[in-house]
Design a protein around this motif. Sequence first.
Motif, PDB file in Angstrom:
ATOM      1  N   UNK A  34      12.783   1.845   4.078  1.00  0.00           N
ATOM      2  CA  UNK A  34      13.851   1.125   3.384  1.00  0.00           C
ATOM      3  C   UNK A  34      13.337   0.555   2.065  1.00  0.00           C
ATOM      4  N   UNK A  35      12.108   0.028   2.092  1.00  0.00           N
ATOM      5  CA  UNK A  35      11.505  -0.509   0.866  1.00  0.00           C
ATOM      6  C   UNK A  35      11.364   0.573  -0.189  1.00  0.00           C
ATOM      7  N   UNK A  36      10.934   1.743   0.246  1.00  0.00           N
ATOM      8  CA  UNK A  36      10.750   2.861  -0.690  1.00  0.00           C
ATOM      9  C   UNK A  36      12.067   3.244  -1.342  1.00  0.00           C
ATOM     10  N   UNK A  48       7.276  -6.175  -6.392  1.00  0.00           N
ATOM     11  CA  UNK A  48       7.130  -7.562  -5.947  1.00  0.00           C
ATOM     12  C   UNK A  48       8.488  -8.168  -5.607  1.00  0.00           C
ATOM     13  N   UNK A  49       9.492  -7.796  -6.391  1.00  0.00           N
ATOM     14  CA  UNK A  49      10.835  -8.317  -6.137  1.00  0.00           C
ATOM     15  C   UNK A  49      11.378  -7.792  -4.813  1.00  0.00           C
ATOM     16  N   UNK A  50      11.178  -6.500  -4.560  1.00  0.00           N
ATOM     17  CA  UNK A  50      11.637  -5.902  -3.299  1.00  0.00           C
ATOM     18  C   UNK A  50      10.954  -6.587  -2.128  1.00  0.00           C
ATOM     19  N   UNK A  51       9.678  -6.880  -2.267  1.00  0.00           N
ATOM     20  CA  UNK A  51       8.913  -7.535  -1.199  1.00  0.00           C
ATOM     21  C   UNK A  51       9.482  -8.910  -0.859  1.00  0.00           C
ATOM     22  N   UNK A  52      10.003  -9.623  -1.860  1.00  0.00           N
ATOM     23  CA  UNK A  52      10.471 -10.995  -1.678  1.00  0.00           C
ATOM     24  C   UNK A  52      11.990 -11.120  -1.495  1.00  0.00           C
ATOM     25  N   UNK A  53      12.697 -10.050  -1.628  1.00  0.00           N
ATOM     26  CA  UNK A  53      14.152 -10.116  -1.643  1.00  0.00           C
ATOM     27  C   UNK A  53      14.728 -10.507  -0.289  1.00  0.00           C
ATOM     28  N   UNK A  54      15.608 -11.494  -0.311  1.00  0.00           N
ATOM     29  CA  UNK A  54      16.286 -11.965   0.902  1.00  0.00           C
ATOM     30  C   UNK A  54      17.771 -11.610   0.782  1.00  0.00           C
ATOM     31  N   UNK A  55      18.253 -10.616   1.525  1.00  0.00           N
ATOM     32  CA  UNK A  55      19.643 -10.167   1.393  1.00  0.00           C
ATOM     33  C   UNK A  55      20.662 -11.208   1.830  1.00  0.00           C
ATOM     34  N   UNK A  72      22.405  -3.519   0.942  1.00  0.00           N
ATOM     35  CA  UNK A  72      22.294  -4.629   1.896  1.00  0.00           C
ATOM     36  C   UNK A  72      21.705  -4.158   3.224  1.00  0.00           C
ATOM     37  N   UNK A  73      22.113  -2.961   3.654  1.00  0.00           N
ATOM     38  CA  UNK A  73      21.591  -2.418   4.920  1.00  0.00           C
ATOM     39  C   UNK A  73      20.080  -2.180   4.821  1.00  0.00           C
ATOM     40  N   UNK A  74      19.644  -1.572   3.709  1.00  0.00           N
ATOM     41  CA  UNK A  74      18.220  -1.297   3.521  1.00  0.00           C
ATOM     42  C   UNK A  74      17.432  -2.607   3.405  1.00  0.00           C
ATOM     43  N   UNK A  75      17.985  -3.573   2.676  1.00  0.00           N
ATOM     44  CA  UNK A  75      17.300  -4.845   2.488  1.00  0.00           C
ATOM     45  C   UNK A  75      17.145  -5.593   3.817  1.00  0.00           C
ATOM     46  N   UNK A  96       0.821  -1.204   0.000  1.00  0.00           N
ATOM     47  CA  UNK A  96       0.000   0.000   0.000  1.00  0.00           C
ATOM     48  C   UNK A  96       0.850   1.247   0.000  1.00  0.00           C
ATOM     49  N   UNK A  97       1.911   1.246   0.797  1.00  0.00           N
ATOM     50  CA  UNK A  97       2.782   2.416   0.881  1.00  0.00           C
ATOM     51  C   UNK A  97       3.513   2.654  -0.427  1.00  0.00           C
TER      52      UNK A  97
END
Length: 283
Positions: A49-51, A88-95, A35-38, A3-4
Amino acid sequence: MSKTINSMSLVPQGSIGAYVQSVNQFSMLSAEEENELAERLFNEGDLDAAKKLVMSHLRFVVYVAKGYAGYGLPQADLIQEGNVGLMKAVKRFDPSVGVRLVSFAVHWIKAEIHEYVIRNWRMVKVATTKAQRKLFFNLRKAKKRLGWFSHDEVATVAEHLNVSTTDVLEMESRLNGQDLSFDLGANDDDEANFAPVQYLEDKSADIAIAVEAENSQSHLKNKLYSALSLLDERSQDIVSARWLSEPKATLQDLAARYSISAERVRQLEANAMKKLQSNMDLA
């Protein structure tokens, strides 16, 4: 998070040029910053961080979307779909996996664009001419009654619609063709679409290299047209007709246009190309 991020201005407004300039203002992240944001997003659900992760990769979406310009679909829509894939990629990303976000996101960006192209391109291309549209709709009605056509039925339909049997068979093939996804599914809620292959590093997905290549190509194009403008009018026409136009003109075509021999055209072309190279070296 969805939503954001959706509330941000991710849809191109106004001219594409203005949008590209806008997204280019967001600085690229270093590996450490990313990496820090993720980690903040993955471990704490930090929406800020997502934004930042999304905004810093918008220019890469533009770069990918340009590769689909040949389908004749609005560039703004391609970019918008690519932005959905990026989110969608940002939502699922595992650093913790150890790859850069852009290498992971490129699969999701392309998946969304592919889905959009399939939905909006194939329906139009099934029947493009008036005759094909007539055949398309009549054939659909007939197939609902008859199913798969026999040889005699094909001949009957062809005669009835005043088209060739080849046209009937080709349209029948289009009607029975199934749309296949080029990539992983784009359904946001379907976890079955999540595959380890998405974590394979894509060397071509380095955003810095992509931006540098795009800028270099633009610079060379500007040099070419600047150097071309220094040639006389006939030389410009010959070079453009022989190298920059589709379909390319033949020596005989230009010979007829200027009432000279084909050999003379070849000589003028050779001299023009030498001057063009020299002008580009000086630019």
